[in-house]
Design a protein around this motif. Structure first.
Motif, PDB file in Angstrom:
ATOM      1  N   TRP A   1      48.696  38.254  37.348  1.00 61.31           N
ATOM      2  CA  TRP A   1      48.641  38.677  38.740  1.00 61.31           C
ATOM      3  C   TRP A   1      48.253  37.559  39.719  1.00 61.31           C
ATOM      4  O   TRP A   1      47.916  36.454  39.316  1.00 61.31           O
ATOM      5  CB  TRP A   1      47.715  39.879  38.928  1.00 61.31           C
ATOM      6  CG  TRP A   1      48.048  41.059  38.068  1.00 61.31           C
ATOM      7  CD1 TRP A   1      47.285  41.578  37.054  1.00 61.31           C
ATOM      8  CD2 TRP A   1      49.222  41.869  38.128  1.00 61.31           C
ATOM      9  NE1 TRP A   1      47.911  42.664  36.497  1.00 61.31           N
ATOM     10  CE2 TRP A   1      49.096  42.880  37.142  1.00 61.31           C
ATOM     11  CE3 TRP A   1      50.364  41.859  38.947  1.00 61.31           C
ATOM     12  CZ2 TRP A   1      50.071  43.850  36.931  1.00 61.31           C
ATOM     13  CZ3 TRP A   1      51.331  42.839  38.738  1.00 61.31           C
ATOM     14  CH2 TRP A   1      51.186  43.809  37.745  1.00 61.31           C
ATOM     15  N   ASP A   2      48.300  37.897  41.006  1.00 66.51           N
ATOM     16  CA  ASP A   2      48.077  36.883  42.037  1.00 66.51           C
ATOM     17  C   ASP A   2      46.629  36.434  42.115  1.00 66.51           C
ATOM     18  O   ASP A   2      46.346  35.317  42.550  1.00 66.51           O
ATOM     19  CB  ASP A   2      48.582  37.347  43.410  1.00 66.51           C
ATOM     20  CG  ASP A   2      48.194  38.772  43.753  1.00 66.51           C
ATOM     21  OD1 ASP A   2      47.488  39.417  42.950  1.00 66.51           O
ATOM     22  OD2 ASP A   2      48.603  39.247  44.829  1.00 66.51           O
ATOM     23  N   PHE A   3      45.681  37.274  41.693  1.00 68.96           N
ATOM     24  CA  PHE A   3      44.317  36.762  41.674  1.00 68.96           C
ATOM     25  C   PHE A   3      44.106  35.752  40.552  1.00 68.96           C
ATOM     26  O   PHE A   3      43.027  35.177  40.414  1.00 68.96           O
ATOM     27  CB  PHE A   3      43.269  37.875  41.598  1.00 68.96           C
ATOM     28  CG  PHE A   3      43.550  39.010  40.654  1.00 68.96           C
ATOM     29  CD1 PHE A   3      43.525  40.307  41.128  1.00 68.96           C
ATOM     30  CD2 PHE A   3      43.806  38.807  39.306  1.00 68.96           C
ATOM     31  CE1 PHE A   3      43.757  41.384  40.276  1.00 68.96           C
ATOM     32  CE2 PHE A   3      44.032  39.864  38.452  1.00 68.96           C
ATOM     33  CZ  PHE A   3      44.008  41.165  38.938  1.00 68.96           C
ATOM     34  N   GLY A   4      45.148  35.518  39.758  1.00 70.29           N
ATOM     35  CA  GLY A   4      45.114  34.443  38.769  1.00 70.29           C
ATOM     36  C   GLY A   4      45.112  33.056  39.396  1.00 70.29           C
ATOM     37  O   GLY A   4      44.692  32.091  38.748  1.00 70.29           O
ATOM     38  N   ILE A   5      45.575  32.946  40.639  1.00 68.11           N
ATOM     39  CA  ILE A   5      45.600  31.636  41.297  1.00 68.11           C
ATOM     40  C   ILE A   5      44.188  31.065  41.452  1.00 68.11           C
ATOM     41  O   ILE A   5      43.902  29.956  40.979  1.00 68.11           O
ATOM     42  CB  ILE A   5      46.335  31.716  42.650  1.00 68.11           C
ATOM     43  CG1 ILE A   5      47.834  31.983  42.435  1.00 68.11           C
ATOM     44  CG2 ILE A   5      46.132  30.437  43.449  1.00 68.11           C
ATOM     45  CD1 ILE A   5      48.611  30.818  41.875  1.00 68.11           C
TER      46      ILE A   5
ATOM     47  N   ILE B   1      38.455  42.518  45.202  1.00 69.58           N
ATOM     48  CA  ILE B   1      39.337  42.852  44.084  1.00 69.58           C
ATOM     49  C   ILE B   1      38.766  44.101  43.428  1.00 69.58           C
ATOM     50  O   ILE B   1      37.780  44.037  42.704  1.00 69.58           O
ATOM     51  CB  ILE B   1      39.435  41.685  43.081  1.00 69.58           C
ATOM     52  CG1 ILE B   1      39.990  40.450  43.783  1.00 69.58           C
ATOM     53  CG2 ILE B   1      40.308  42.074  41.898  1.00 69.58           C
ATOM     54  CD1 ILE B   1      39.994  39.203  42.933  1.00 69.58           C
ATOM     55  N   GLN B   2      39.366  45.237  43.689  1.00 70.70           N
ATOM     56  CA  GLN B   2      38.752  46.512  43.344  1.00 70.70           C
ATOM     57  C   GLN B   2      39.170  47.048  41.975  1.00 70.70           C
ATOM     58  O   GLN B   2      39.074  48.242  41.713  1.00 70.70           O
ATOM     59  CB  GLN B   2      39.037  47.524  44.448  1.00 70.70           C
ATOM     60  CG  GLN B   2      38.302  47.153  45.745  1.00 70.70           C
ATOM     61  CD  GLN B   2      38.674  48.031  46.898  1.00 70.70           C
ATOM     62  OE1 GLN B   2      39.802  47.995  47.379  1.00 70.70           O
ATOM     63  NE2 GLN B   2      37.735  48.845  47.368  1.00 70.70           N
ATOM     64  N   THR B   3      39.605  46.157  41.112  1.00 73.30           N
ATOM     65  CA  THR B   3      39.966  46.567  39.754  1.00 73.30           C
ATOM     66  C   THR B   3      39.246  45.729  38.702  1.00 73.30           C
ATOM     67  O   THR B   3      39.541  45.848  37.514  1.00 73.30           O
ATOM     68  CB  THR B   3      41.485  46.433  39.539  1.00 73.30           C
ATOM     69  OG1 THR B   3      41.891  45.093  39.859  1.00 73.30           O
ATOM     70  CG2 THR B   3      42.250  47.416  40.401  1.00 73.30           C
ATOM     71  N   ILE B   4      38.309  44.889  39.155  1.00 72.23           N
ATOM     72  CA  ILE B   4      37.588  43.989  38.254  1.00 72.23           C
ATOM     73  C   ILE B   4      36.165  43.828  38.773  1.00 72.23           C
ATOM     74  O   ILE B   4      35.957  43.572  39.956  1.00 72.23           O
ATOM     75  CB  ILE B   4      38.248  42.588  38.181  1.00 72.23           C
ATOM     76  CG1 ILE B   4      39.704  42.693  37.734  1.00 72.23           C
ATOM     77  CG2 ILE B   4      37.481  41.656  37.251  1.00 72.23           C
ATOM     78  CD1 ILE B   4      40.491  41.406  37.922  1.00 72.23           C
ATOM     79  N   GLY B   5      35.183  43.957  37.909  1.00 72.60           N
ATOM     80  CA  GLY B   5      33.822  43.557  38.230  1.00 72.60           C
ATOM     81  C   GLY B   5      33.228  44.218  39.459  1.00 72.60           C
ATOM     82  O   GLY B   5      33.363  45.421  39.694  1.00 72.60           O
TER      83      GLY B   5
ATOM     84  N   PRO C   1      37.401  36.428  39.809  1.00 70.74           N
ATOM     85  CA  PRO C   1      37.701  37.780  40.304  1.00 70.74           C
ATOM     86  C   PRO C   1      36.611  38.794  39.980  1.00 70.74           C
ATOM     87  O   PRO C   1      36.453  39.782  40.720  1.00 70.74           O
ATOM     88  CB  PRO C   1      39.024  38.136  39.611  1.00 70.74           C
ATOM     89  CG  PRO C   1      39.096  37.235  38.431  1.00 70.74           C
ATOM     90  CD  PRO C   1      38.411  35.978  38.834  1.00 70.74           C
ATOM     91  N   GLU C   2      35.867  38.595  38.897  1.00 66.70           N
ATOM     92  CA  GLU C   2      34.772  39.513  38.603  1.00 66.70           C
ATOM     93  C   GLU C   2      33.764  39.568  39.751  1.00 66.70           C
ATOM     94  O   GLU C   2      33.177  40.624  40.018  1.00 66.70           O
ATOM     95  CB  GLU C   2      34.042  39.102  37.322  1.00 66.70           C
ATOM     96  CG  GLU C   2      34.728  39.510  36.030  1.00 66.70           C
ATOM     97  CD  GLU C   2      33.902  39.188  34.805  1.00 66.70           C
ATOM     98  OE1 GLU C   2      34.074  39.860  33.772  1.00 66.70           O
ATOM     99  OE2 GLU C   2      33.079  38.244  34.871  1.00 66.70           O
ATOM    100  N   ALA C   3      33.551  38.447  40.427  1.00 63.63           N
ATOM    101  CA  ALA C   3      32.537  38.372  41.485  1.00 63.63           C
ATOM    102  C   ALA C   3      33.092  38.645  42.874  1.00 63.63           C
ATOM    103  O   ALA C   3      32.334  38.637  43.842  1.00 63.63           O
ATOM    104  CB  ALA C   3      31.886  36.985  41.459  1.00 63.63           C
ATOM    105  N   ASP C   4      34.384  38.911  42.997  1.00 60.41           N
ATOM    106  CA  ASP C   4      35.011  39.116  44.302  1.00 60.41           C
ATOM    107  C   ASP C   4      35.073  40.618  44.615  1.00 60.41           C
ATOM    108  O   ASP C   4      35.855  41.351  43.999  1.00 60.41           O
ATOM    109  CB  ASP C   4      36.420  38.526  44.299  1.00 60.41           C
ATOM    110  CG  ASP C   4      37.076  38.551  45.670  1.00 60.41           C
ATOM    111  OD1 ASP C   4      36.605  39.302  46.549  1.00 60.41           O
ATOM    112  OD2 ASP C   4      38.074  37.835  45.859  1.00 60.41           O
ATOM    113  N   PRO C   5      34.287  41.108  45.569  1.00 58.74           N
ATOM    114  CA  PRO C   5      34.269  42.547  45.847  1.00 58.74           C
ATOM    115  C   PRO C   5      35.557  43.073  46.465  1.00 58.74           C
ATOM    116  O   PRO C   5      35.767  44.287  46.506  1.00 58.74           O
ATOM    117  CB  PRO C   5      33.095  42.689  46.828  1.00 58.74           C
ATOM    118  CG  PRO C   5      32.975  41.360  47.481  1.00 58.74           C
ATOM    119  CD  PRO C   5      33.349  40.356  46.427  1.00 58.74           C
TER     120      PRO C   5
END
Length: 347
Positions: free
Chosen positions: A46-50, A83-87, A77-81
């Motif tokens: 996915w794009d948050f892979g960048i 991104i609502q599907t991880i962490g 991405p775990e620490a990015d609020p």
């Protein structure tokens, strides 16, 4: 006389080859046929892979270990609020609990995972501690939380105001039906996949799976998610399951999956991908054949969900395949600056 010398020369060469056992002979032939490996290399879903790849690349470009790279990468991405599907900020289950699943696997076959973990942002780091500090592979629920706190991980409230607002809106109807390639009006673009119609979030697909090949030629992988939004409390998906959400075999390659975890759990999807690579298939062929297996088992179900596989082999070859159009993945190497690539699809 000249012909006789040639005959003796080739006979001696043939005898030398026959003196090798078959596996050694096959390995020798394979080594001659394979191109020079592309490494170091990191890929993720996915794009948050960048941004995740960028963090992993900082480890790899300095000669670091693939295991350290994948952990550093998915922690972004775990620490990015947003991104609502991880962490942190992940969507809760139907009872309002944010529960995280993650696993990690290194080049030696060591692995650790956590399932249904609450109150800890970096589930991937807890999974690594399970691998390195316990005799077990998986810890779940209250036991996983107890272990994380004993290891010094800070306890934190993971349900952000944005995710809580979306959950309370969902409670008005409590409808639970996967939708594919829906329009994310808040972001003004189409997303690759959403487990539900979830307005207002920047990313509304799911898992980040990351695979890395370091300069020493070793593979590792990581996979982390908050799972399907509004799932039943206690549901665990494929992300912490070895052979489903992630599998690494340092002799062959590595694979990760994304989408509806139940579908890959039923066929041990990432293990299947790696085993197909062992049989000589390219990463792309192996991912495609695994997707086809899902379709063959239940075509109607396959049409109603999204599921994708991403794989690399020891030579740094990359492949991906998914059920529905819209899946993409990020690649970063010296030959390929950090960029997104669209995965091929069955439908």
């Amino acid at each position: 006389m000249q012909d006789r010398r040639k005959f003796l020369k080739w006979s001696a060469a043939g005898a030398a080859l026959l003196s090798l056992d078959r596996p050694a002979l096959a390995a020798a032939v394979t080594r001659r046929q394979r191109p020079e490996a592309v490494r170091p290399l990191v890929v993720s879903t996915w794009d948050f892979g960048i941004p995740a790849n960028a963090a992993a690349w900082e480890v790899l470009r300095s000669g670091g270990r693939a295991l350290d790279a994948v952990e550093a990468g998915v922690k972004v991405p775990e620490a990015d609020p947003q991104i609502q599907t991880i962490g942190l900020g992940g969507f809760p289950d139907r009872d309002g609990h944010v529960t995280l699943d993650a696993c990690i696997m290194d080049e030696k076959g060591n692995a650790g995972s956590v399932g249904c973990l609450e109150h800890i942002v970096h589930a991937i780091s807890v999974a690594r501690r399970v691998m390195e500090k316990t005799p077990h592979v998986m810890l779940v629920g209250d036991g996983a939380l107890q272990f994380a706190l004993e290891q010094g991980f800070p306890r934190q409230h993971l349900l952000t105001p944005a995710s809580e607002k979306a959950w309370r809106k969902w409670l008005q109807t409590s409808k639970y039906k996967p939708e594919i390639n829906i329009e994310n009006k808040a972001a003004g673009r189409k997303t690759a996949f959403s487990p539900l119609r979830l307005p207002g979030n920047r990313y509304n697909h799911d898992t980040i799976g990351m695979l890395a090949l370091d300069a020493a030629g070793n593979l590792s992988g990581a996979c982390t998610t908050s799972g399907l939004a509004y799932k039943m409390h206690g549901r665990v998906g494929d992300s912490p399951i070895l052979g489903a959400g992630l599998f690494v075999d340092n002799e062959i390659g590595a694979a990760t999956s994304t989408g509806v975890g139940e579908a890959t759990m039923r066929i041990c999807g990432t293990h299947t991908v790696v085993e197909l690579m062992r049989q000589g298939h390219s990463p792309e062929e192996a991912c495609r054949m695994t997707v086809e297996r899902v379709v063959k088992k239940d075509p109607d179900y396959a049409r109603s969900i999204q599921l994708g596989f991403l794989a690399i082999n020891k030579q740094g070859e990359i492949g991906a395949w998914c059920l529905q159009k819209g899946f993409n993945y990020a690649v970063y190497s010296q030959q390929t600056p950090n960029r997104l690539i669209d995965g091929k699809s069955y439908f």
